[in-house]
Design a protein around this motif. Structure first.
Motif, PDB file in Angstrom:
ATOM      1  N   GLY A   1       0.841  -1.190   0.000  1.00  0.00           N
ATOM      2  CA  GLY A   1       0.000   0.000   0.000  1.00  0.00           C
ATOM      3  C   GLY A   1       0.876   1.240   0.000  1.00  0.00           C
ATOM      4  O   GLY A   1       1.752   1.397  -0.848  1.00  0.00           O
ATOM      5  N   ASN A   2       0.690   2.101   0.979  1.00  0.00           N
ATOM      6  CA  ASN A   2       1.501   3.320   1.084  1.00  0.00           C
ATOM      7  C   ASN A   2       2.637   3.181   2.094  1.00  0.00           C
ATOM      8  O   ASN A   2       3.343   4.142   2.378  1.00  0.00           O
ATOM      9  CB  ASN A   2       0.612   4.516   1.468  1.00  0.00           C
ATOM     10  N   LYS A   3       2.779   2.005   2.668  1.00  0.00           N
ATOM     11  CA  LYS A   3       3.786   1.814   3.716  1.00  0.00           C
ATOM     12  C   LYS A   3       4.947   0.981   3.202  1.00  0.00           C
ATOM     13  O   LYS A   3       4.771   0.062   2.399  1.00  0.00           O
ATOM     14  CB  LYS A   3       3.161   1.112   4.920  1.00  0.00           C
ATOM     15  N   LYS A   4       6.130   1.317   3.691  1.00  0.00           N
ATOM     16  CA  LYS A   4       7.315   0.512   3.446  1.00  0.00           C
ATOM     17  C   LYS A   4       7.634  -0.289   4.697  1.00  0.00           C
ATOM     18  O   LYS A   4       7.603   0.247   5.810  1.00  0.00           O
ATOM     19  CB  LYS A   4       8.501   1.386   3.053  1.00  0.00           C
ATOM     20  N   LEU A   5       7.919  -1.554   4.499  1.00  0.00           N
ATOM     21  CA  LEU A   5       8.138  -2.457   5.621  1.00  0.00           C
ATOM     22  C   LEU A   5       9.409  -3.262   5.415  1.00  0.00           C
ATOM     23  O   LEU A   5       9.778  -3.577   4.287  1.00  0.00           O
ATOM     24  CB  LEU A   5       6.960  -3.438   5.758  1.00  0.00           C
ATOM     25  N   PHE A   6      10.040  -3.601   6.529  1.00  0.00           N
ATOM     26  CA  PHE A   6      11.093  -4.611   6.529  1.00  0.00           C
ATOM     27  C   PHE A   6      10.484  -5.923   7.005  1.00  0.00           C
ATOM     28  O   PHE A   6       9.776  -5.952   8.020  1.00  0.00           O
ATOM     29  CB  PHE A   6      12.239  -4.217   7.469  1.00  0.00           C
ATOM     30  N   ILE A   7      10.760  -6.989   6.304  1.00  0.00           N
ATOM     31  CA  ILE A   7      10.345  -8.322   6.742  1.00  0.00           C
ATOM     32  C   ILE A   7      11.593  -9.178   6.835  1.00  0.00           C
ATOM     33  O   ILE A   7      12.345  -9.303   5.864  1.00  0.00           O
ATOM     34  CB  ILE A   7       9.322  -8.945   5.787  1.00  0.00           C
ATOM     35  N   ASN A   8      11.810  -9.763   8.000  1.00  0.00           N
ATOM     36  CA  ASN A   8      13.033 -10.511   8.263  1.00  0.00           C
ATOM     37  C   ASN A   8      12.747 -12.002   8.361  1.00  0.00           C
ATOM     38  O   ASN A   8      11.726 -12.414   8.909  1.00  0.00           O
ATOM     39  CB  ASN A   8      13.651 -10.052   9.593  1.00  0.00           C
ATOM     40  N   THR A   9      13.646 -12.810   7.857  1.00  0.00           N
ATOM     41  CA  THR A   9      13.506 -14.251   8.002  1.00  0.00           C
ATOM     42  C   THR A   9      14.090 -14.694   9.336  1.00  0.00           C
ATOM     43  O   THR A   9      15.069 -14.136   9.821  1.00  0.00           O
ATOM     44  CB  THR A   9      14.236 -14.998   6.871  1.00  0.00           C
ATOM     45  N   ASN A  10      13.483 -15.730   9.883  1.00  0.00           N
ATOM     46  CA  ASN A  10      13.953 -16.318  11.135  1.00  0.00           C
ATOM     47  C   ASN A  10      13.673 -17.815  11.045  1.00  0.00           C
ATOM     48  O   ASN A  10      12.565 -18.268  11.265  1.00  0.00           O
ATOM     49  CB  ASN A  10      13.213 -15.706  12.323  1.00  0.00           C
ATOM     50  N   THR A  11      14.670 -18.593  10.663  1.00  0.00           N
ATOM     51  CA  THR A  11      14.452 -20.016  10.426  1.00  0.00           C
ATOM     52  C   THR A  11      14.155 -20.786  11.698  1.00  0.00           C
ATOM     53  O   THR A  11      13.668 -21.907  11.640  1.00  0.00           O
ATOM     54  CB  THR A  11      15.688 -20.653   9.762  1.00  0.00           C
ATOM     55  N   PHE A  12      14.447 -20.203  12.844  1.00  0.00           N
ATOM     56  CA  PHE A  12      14.137 -20.899  14.087  1.00  0.00           C
ATOM     57  C   PHE A  12      12.685 -20.690  14.485  1.00  0.00           C
ATOM     58  O   PHE A  12      12.140 -21.427  15.282  1.00  0.00           O
ATOM     59  CB  PHE A  12      15.056 -20.421  15.217  1.00  0.00           C
ATOM     60  N   ASP A  13      12.059 -19.655  13.940  1.00  0.00           N
ATOM     61  CA  ASP A  13      10.687 -19.362  14.336  1.00  0.00           C
ATOM     62  C   ASP A  13       9.950 -18.737  13.169  1.00  0.00           C
ATOM     63  O   ASP A  13       9.461 -17.628  13.241  1.00  0.00           O
ATOM     64  CB  ASP A  13      10.684 -18.415  15.540  1.00  0.00           C
ATOM     65  N   LEU A  14       9.890 -19.459  12.061  1.00  0.00           N
ATOM     66  CA  LEU A  14       9.332 -18.887  10.852  1.00  0.00           C
ATOM     67  C   LEU A  14       7.831 -18.657  10.909  1.00  0.00           C
ATOM     68  O   LEU A  14       7.287 -17.931  10.100  1.00  0.00           O
ATOM     69  CB  LEU A  14       9.662 -19.789   9.654  1.00  0.00           C
ATOM     70  N   GLN A  15       7.143 -19.292  11.871  1.00  0.00           N
ATOM     71  CA  GLN A  15       5.701 -19.092  11.919  1.00  0.00           C
ATOM     72  C   GLN A  15       5.352 -17.691  12.417  1.00  0.00           C
ATOM     73  O   GLN A  15       4.242 -17.235  12.257  1.00  0.00           O
ATOM     74  CB  GLN A  15       5.015 -20.161  12.784  1.00  0.00           C
TER      75      GLN A  15
END
Length: 458
Positions: free
Chosen positions: A65-79
């Protein structure tokens, strides 16, 4: 690229699909997000996704949308996805699982089109009225790397070359035709094209693997020019890893006067190729240059054994495809069928003699099957390959042959890649409906044929 620069970047690439169960789904990426960067590096297309997405720790910058986000991977807790607004500081957790697919499908990039005017351009030989995508003349190094499309390298910018080198976009597939600049420029219809050897030398100096193609046009690049072109390219072996010589393909809709490759032309070309193969094989244990299957068929010369083709580097270019089929056909067993069904399949006229031998073997083993050669009236009789048959020609040929309870086995090579229709937009379902029989699309191999017979004959 600096983080502040990346945050100002409003471009990115739209995510078309997130695959179920993938890492991307579990960290919270959504279809419709614009993927701007991975680990601070700009994403321009699926190549960047492949290149930058293969790191142990990933931080995606997206626009939703109008927002910029960072999304980080975490293989120990991907849920639990870690999502933060850009102004906040983000932290990358753990380590990504490299063997898993990220599950991100990006919208296709806009393809760079060809600015040449090749005298043998197949797109220019198409009739009007086909779907628009068939008239796209691509000249895109990304398509060459991803899908093996041949490019002339006439529209490569310095930035393109830099990217090829930095990201190791190798191998790439190059339409050379001739190393004589005057002859080549006549063939590609571009008097301003640079010396192709300079381009190849640049790629070789950076250890980029190339597969070269020569479209043989009698009166232009045959004879001594063909021999010189092959020997010029050979100087850059092993970076020029293979060279294929294929006859010019001409349809009845062509507007430019070109001479088709005849039996004598094909024979002389194969003589040149075989002479050079002998020299290359003795020195390197590799033939390097290969004649296409169609050249052998036109010359009336038997195919060499399959091992002649090494790792089949240009099989998609029709180099070794028939020998591969012959080799596989000798080793496959006829299926056991419980029902007495009659099967029908078809092929282009050039491949028919080879398919019919395999079909005759199946018939001798008690299988009810017939192979039918289909003449190409849509593009003209000189077009003999199976992959360019149209639904209309197939229906016209089979309409007086098939019977109500027959099963039609359609080789998948007649289908447009990624589509379920033929070149003229006729689908397998259309063929089934018009002919009034069951139609099954099969893999175009001996195994594909017998597997379909076994399945339908139960």
């Amino acid at each position: 690229m600096a983080k502040t620069d990346m945050m100002r970047n409003n471009r990115g690439v739209e995510i078309e699909e997130i695959q179920r169960g993938s890492i991307a789904e579990r960290v919270g990426l959504l279809a419709g997000d614009r993927l701007i960067a991975i680990n601070g590096r700009e994403v321009r297309d699926e190549i960047d996704l492949m290149f930058y997405g293969n790191e142990p720790e990933l931080k995606f910058l997206i626009k939703r949308g109008n927002k910029k986000l960072f999304i980080n991977t975490n293989t120990f807790d991907l849920q639990h996805s870690a999502i933060t607004d850009v102004p906040q500081k983000s932290q990358i957790f753990g380590e990504n699982t490299l063997h898993q697919s990220l599950g991100i499908v990006l919208k296709p990039f806009k393809i760079k089109t060809c600015r040449n005017n090749c005298i043998f351009c197949f797109v220019a030989q198409l009739p009007r009225g086909l779907r628009r995508t068939l008239y796209v003349r691509d000249e895109d190094y990304r398509m060459s790397f991803l899908y093996g499309n041949y490019i002339t390298m006439t529209n490569l910018s310095d930035a393109d070359k830099k990217r090829i080198v930095e990201q190791r976009l190798s191998p790439i597939y190059i339409s050379v035709h001739s190393t004589n600049t005057e002859i080549r420029n006549r063939l590609i219809g571009n008097p301003h094209a640079s010396d192709i050897i300079k381009e190849i030398k640049f790629m070789a100096s950076h250890k980029i693997i190339m597969h070269a193609q020569i479209v043989l046009c009698p009166g232009y690049n045959d004879g001594k020019d063909l021999e010189k072109t092959i020997t010029d390219l050979y100087k850059y072996y092993p970076y020029v890893a293979s060279i294929a010589v294929v006859p010019v393909g001409l349809t009845s809709h062509r507007k430019k006067a070109l001479v088709p490759v005849g039996k004598d032309d094909a024979y002389r070309a194969i003589e040149i190729i075989q002479k050079l193969q002998g020299r290359f094989k003795r020195k390197h244990g590799d033939n390097i240059v290969y004649a296409s299957d169609e050249l052998y068929i036109k010359a009336g010369i038997s195919f060499p054994p399959l091992e002649h083709y090494g790792e089949l580097p240009q099989i998609e270019n029709g180099v070794g495809m028939v020998p591969m089929f012959i080799h596989q056909a000798k080793r496959i067993k006829s299926p056991h069928v419980s029902k007495k069904k009659m099967f029908v399949t078809f092929t282009g006229t050039s491949f028919y003699p080879y398919l019919s031998r395999f079909i005759n073997k199946l018939v001798r083993d008690g299988i009810g099957i017939e192979a039918v050669p289909v003449e190409n009236t849509f593009f003209g009789q000189s077009v003999t390959v199976t992959g360019l048959l149209t639904g209309r020609d197939i229906i016209k040929t089979l309409s007086g042959i098939v019977k109500k309870d027959d099963v039609l086995l359609i080789p998948d090579v007649v289908m447009r890649e990624g589509d379920e229709v033929l070149l003229d937009d006729v689908s397998a379902q259309d063929i089934e409906d018009v002919l009034g029989i069951k139609a099954v699309v099969i893999e175009s191999t001996p195994k594909g044929l017998v597997d379909a017979i076994a399945k339908e004959g139960i």
